[in-house]
Design an enzyme around this catalytic site. Structure first.
Site, PDB file in Angstrom:
ATOM      1  N   CYS A   1       0.831  -1.215   0.000  1.00  0.00           N
ATOM      2  CA  CYS A   1       0.000   0.000   0.000  1.00  0.00           C
ATOM      3  C   CYS A   1       0.862   1.261   0.000  1.00  0.00           C
ATOM      4  O   CYS A   1       1.487   1.562  -1.005  1.00  0.00           O
ATOM      5  CB  CYS A   1      -1.005  -0.041   1.152  1.00  0.00           C
ATOM      6  SG  CYS A   1      -2.333   1.169   0.959  1.00  0.00           S
TER       7      CYS A   1
ATOM      8  N   HIS B   1      -3.541  -5.253   0.841  1.00  0.00           N
ATOM      9  CA  HIS B   1      -2.972  -5.592   2.155  1.00  0.00           C
ATOM     10  C   HIS B   1      -3.111  -7.082   2.464  1.00  0.00           C
ATOM     11  O   HIS B   1      -4.138  -7.495   3.022  1.00  0.00           O
ATOM     12  CB  HIS B   1      -3.731  -4.836   3.250  1.00  0.00           C
ATOM     13  CG  HIS B   1      -3.464  -3.375   3.308  1.00  0.00           C
ATOM     14  ND1 HIS B   1      -2.470  -2.828   4.088  1.00  0.00           N
ATOM     15  CD2 HIS B   1      -4.070  -2.339   2.684  1.00  0.00           C
ATOM     16  CE1 HIS B   1      -2.476  -1.508   3.954  1.00  0.00           C
ATOM     17  NE2 HIS B   1      -3.439  -1.183   3.102  1.00  0.00           N
TER      18      HIS B   1
ATOM     19  N   GLU C   1      -1.782  -8.532   4.853  1.00  0.00           N
ATOM     20  CA  GLU C   1      -1.707  -8.694   6.313  1.00  0.00           C
ATOM     21  C   GLU C   1      -3.016  -8.324   7.012  1.00  0.00           C
ATOM     22  O   GLU C   1      -3.161  -8.576   8.210  1.00  0.00           O
ATOM     23  CB  GLU C   1      -0.542  -7.844   6.874  1.00  0.00           C
ATOM     24  CG  GLU C   1      -0.833  -6.355   7.105  1.00  0.00           C
ATOM     25  CD  GLU C   1      -0.883  -5.505   5.832  1.00  0.00           C
ATOM     26  OE1 GLU C   1      -0.982  -6.073   4.724  1.00  0.00           O
ATOM     27  OE2 GLU C   1      -0.852  -4.267   5.949  1.00  0.00           O
TER      28      GLU C   1
END
Ligand SMILES: *[C@@H]1O[C@H](CO)[C@@H](O)[C@H](O)[C@H]1NC(C)=O
Length: 198
Positions: free
Chosen positions: A84, A169, A171
């Site tokens: 990002c 993302h 994560e």
């Protein structure tokens, strides 16, 4: 792990960026809060640059410093993964450009299409990933190949020999994203309709 932000207090129940990436990789990572000018004192083989609420083009000292660090790492051929804001910082640092996407916010669970290069790298046709961005890479830095895109964001994944970066993302867990969207909807940043679609 070069940490570029800390989630707001109510979101910290899901962990900060260090914990989210440790959960993703299932192993401990050494992390440095670059917003506080913390940098590694030794060289690593590889570096991950996290997301952030900041914009990669902001005239802020720690952001300028991070771009210079990326340029230095790239000269040494260090491996870099940008996520990002990290994807966008790499673009800005290495001769590309980041700007506000005229297509608006892209938020929540999103399917991005891999092109032929992306299919070779990932061994599949698409990636499903959590998105949370309004800025995007509008000019790809020299030497990078774009691997995937969505309808409103043409540079979702880019890569060159030692670097791979993603707009999405990997994560972010579902519950974190859901709460983040709800907080931002309450603040009026996202509309109810955006929240429902995300
Ligand atoms: C993340 O949280 C852990 C555990 O509370 C803490 O030790 C660490 O300093 C935090 N890291 C950052 C960069 O905020």
């Amino acid at each position: 792990l070069l940490v570029c932000d800390t989630p707001d207090a109510p979101l910290l129940q899901h962990g900060n960026y260090t914990q989210m990436f440790q959960n993703l990789f299932q192993e401990p990572l050494e992390s440095f809060d670059v917003t506080k000018n913390e940098y590694p004192q030794k060289e690593y083989d590889s570096y991950i640059i996290t997301g952030s609420r900041y914009s990669a083009y902001e005239d802020v000292e720690w952001i300028h410093k991070l771009k210079q660090f990326v340029r230095d790492l790239d000269k040494k051929g260090a491996k870099i993964v940008g996520i990002c804001f990290g994807h966008q910082i790499v673009a800005e640092a290495l001769g590309g450009k980041v700007s506000k996407n005229p297509g608006g916010w892209e938020i929540g669970w999103t399917r991005l299409k891999l092109n032929d290069d992306g299919k070779r790298v990932f061994g599949r046709e698409w990636l499903d990933i959590q998105e949370m961005h309004q800025d995007h890479v509008s000019v790809v830095p020299p030497g990078f190949t774009v691997l995937g895109a969505t309808a409103i964001c043409p540079v979702q994944v880019m890569q060159k020999s030692n670097i791979v970066t993603l707009q999405g993302h990997p994560e972010f867990k579902h519950e974190f994203v859901k709460q983040l969207i709800s907080i931002r909807t309450n603040k009026g940043i996202f509309t109810e309709d955006q929240q429902d679609r995300a």
